[in-house]
Design a protein around this motif. Structure first.
Motif: not given
Length: 195
Positions: A18, A22, A27-28, A30-32, A34-35, A183
């Motif tokens: 957190d 962003r 974005e990709a 950070l999404d990865a 989090e996953a 990234n």
């Protein structure tokens, strides 16, 4: 842990996903990340230009995994791993000139394999030597086998696309069960201010 992360500051130990803003291009990544925190599995390879928070994301993932009790998770640099393994190899060479198997080297190799959650930064910074290339393939092949069997999770960061690696390694990285993220954010370093 010998290869454990030695934080530069208390701020590094407190780093969380957190905390990473962003911005266009990240974005990709950070999404990865989090996953990976929700469902730790296999390999996550993040690559992109310098200074765009790849290391910060890896440190945040490791911190969050450790704080949630899913660790121990370890962050290190690939050159640190190479030095760690080369030292054991060199010690064997100095001790004796026999072809006996050196338990120091094997023990270190097995120790690296036993780390269930391992983040390896700067995968493209180690100097290409015959020792490094042989070790890299053997080590990544074992981590690959563990990854597809759900026995370990490995995070990687590099400035260069993993497609530039030898085919045998890149073929493992691009296994459809794993994730490679480019990234595309620019470097944040030019905008850093003294505190």
């Amino acid at each position: 842990v010998v290869l454990g992360y030695a934080p530069d500051s208390a701020e590094d130990l407190e780093r969380r996903l957190d905390d990473i803003k962003r911005v266009k291009g990240n974005e990709a990544m950070l999404d990865a990340a989090e996953a990976m925190l929700m469902f730790p599995y296999g390999w996550l390879w993040i690559w992109g230009g310098p200074g765009n928070a790849k290391s910060e994301v890896m440190i945040a993932i490791i911190n969050e995994l450790n704080l949630s009790g899913r660790g121990p998770a370890v962050y290190t640099k690939f050159s640190t791993i190479i030095d760690y393994m080369r030292d054991a190899f060199n010690e064997r060479q100095q001790r004796d000139k026999t072809p006996d198997i050196d338990l120091g080297y094997i023990a270190r190799f097995e120790r690296l394999l036993s780390i269930e959650l391992l983040a390896i930064d700067e995968m493209d910074k180690a100097r290409d030597t015959p020792f490094m290339m042989d070790f890299r393939f053997d080590f990544l092949d074992e981590r690959y086998r563990q990854g597809i069997n759900g026995q370990s999770v490995t995070l990687f960061a590099s400035n260069t696309n993993p497609a530039s690696l030898p085919d045998a390694i890149y073929d493992r990285a691009r296994d459809g069960r794993f994730v490679i993220v480019h990234n595309q954010a620019g470097s944040a370093r030019p905008n850093m201010k003294r505190t």
